[in-house]
Design an enzyme around this catalytic site. Structure first.
Site, PDB file in Angstrom:
ATOM      1  N   CYS A 104      49.359  61.184  70.861  1.00 29.59           N
ATOM      2  CA  CYS A 104      50.189  60.901  71.982  1.00 29.59           C
ATOM      3  C   CYS A 104      49.639  61.539  73.187  1.00 29.59           C
ATOM      4  O   CYS A 104      48.953  61.329  73.843  1.00 29.59           O
ATOM      5  CB  CYS A 104      51.626  61.223  71.523  1.00 29.59           C
ATOM      6  SG  CYS A 104      53.103  60.398  72.370  1.00 29.59           S
ATOM      7  N   HIS A 123      52.476  59.414  65.959  1.00 35.90           N
ATOM      8  CA  HIS A 123      52.552  60.945  65.571  1.00 35.90           C
ATOM      9  C   HIS A 123      52.579  61.130  64.273  1.00 35.90           C
ATOM     10  O   HIS A 123      53.578  60.948  63.312  1.00 35.90           O
ATOM     11  CB  HIS A 123      53.999  61.556  66.095  1.00 35.90           C
ATOM     12  CG  HIS A 123      54.030  62.145  67.399  1.00 35.90           C
ATOM     13  ND1 HIS A 123      53.574  63.518  67.536  1.00 35.90           N
ATOM     14  CD2 HIS A 123      54.395  61.641  68.532  1.00 35.90           C
ATOM     15  CE1 HIS A 123      53.730  63.587  68.911  1.00 35.90           C
ATOM     16  NE2 HIS A 123      54.236  62.368  69.362  1.00 35.90           N
ATOM     17  N   GLU A 161      51.551  63.003  62.148  1.00 39.33           N
ATOM     18  CA  GLU A 161      51.856  64.385  61.383  1.00 39.33           C
ATOM     19  C   GLU A 161      53.584  64.401  61.098  1.00 39.33           C
ATOM     20  O   GLU A 161      53.913  65.350  60.293  1.00 39.33           O
ATOM     21  CB  GLU A 161      51.648  65.618  62.371  1.00 39.33           C
ATOM     22  CG  GLU A 161      52.599  65.949  63.313  1.00 39.33           C
ATOM     23  CD  GLU A 161      52.435  64.971  64.857  1.00 39.33           C
ATOM     24  OE1 GLU A 161      51.678  63.780  64.710  1.00 39.33           O
ATOM     25  OE2 GLU A 161      53.130  65.346  65.694  1.00 39.33           O
TER      26      GLU A 161
END
Ligand code: GLN
Length: 172
Positions: free
Chosen positions: A61, A153, A155
């Site tokens: 991002c 994202h 994660e």
């Protein structure tokens, strides 16, 4: 995520911290704020040197925005390490953030959950760039040599695919 998949990690806050790591993840956040940090810590030139040694860098991002060769909406400083043109906040405002499913055919044989938070859109990719992931027809995971960039994202999901792929790049 790195802990979950058993990869040792450390925070990189100063240029000298790069000396001790094999790869770098540039996280999401606010790229304009991160640029201020770049200026105060002189970390940009150190990241360029790190990349020049062939060490893998993964930008998610805002991290992807910092790595791009061209930044739109508005134009801003960037490292130019991956030949993409990227438009900030291109899905809209915070309320337009979303969880979607995309495809990364070379990495996973099922849809990959992707979380977009005030995400950018990659508007064009250079010839040397491989598109590894798409969502709604747009490139969302791209790679050029040792540089990997995602507009979402990974994660924040349970899916370890993308981080495991990045770790594999460390051993090449
Ligand atoms: N909107 C942010 C930017 O332009 C990126 C948001 C994110 O990293 N989730 O820098």
């Amino acid at each position: 995520m790195l802990e979950r998949i058993g990869a040792p990690w450390t925070l990189v806050k100063r240029a000298s911290d790069l000396d001790g790591v094999a790869g770098l993840i540039m996280p999401g956040g606010e790229s304009t704020t991160m640029l201020k940090f770049f200026a105060s810590e002189q970390i940009g030139p150190a990241i360029l040197e790190f990349a020049g040694k062939g060490k893998p860098i993964f930008g998610t991002c805002a991290g992807a925005i910092l790595l791009a060769k061209e930044v739109l909406n508005p134009p801003q400083e960037h490292l130019g390490l991956i030949d993409i043109s990227i438009e900030r906040n291109a899905y809209g405002r915070q309320v337009d953030s979303s969880v979607r499913r995309g495809e990364c055919p070379e990495l996973a044989d099922r849809p990959v959950e992707m979380i977009f938070i005030r995400a950018p859109i990659i508007r064009s990719v250079g010839e040397a760039v491989r598109v590894l992931g798409r969502c709604d027809g747009l490139p969302v995971l791209v790679e050029q040599g040792n540089i990997l960039a995602a507009t979402f994202h990974p994660e924040l999901t349970e899916d370890e695919t993308i981080h495991r792929y990045f770790l594999k790049k460390l051993s090449h």
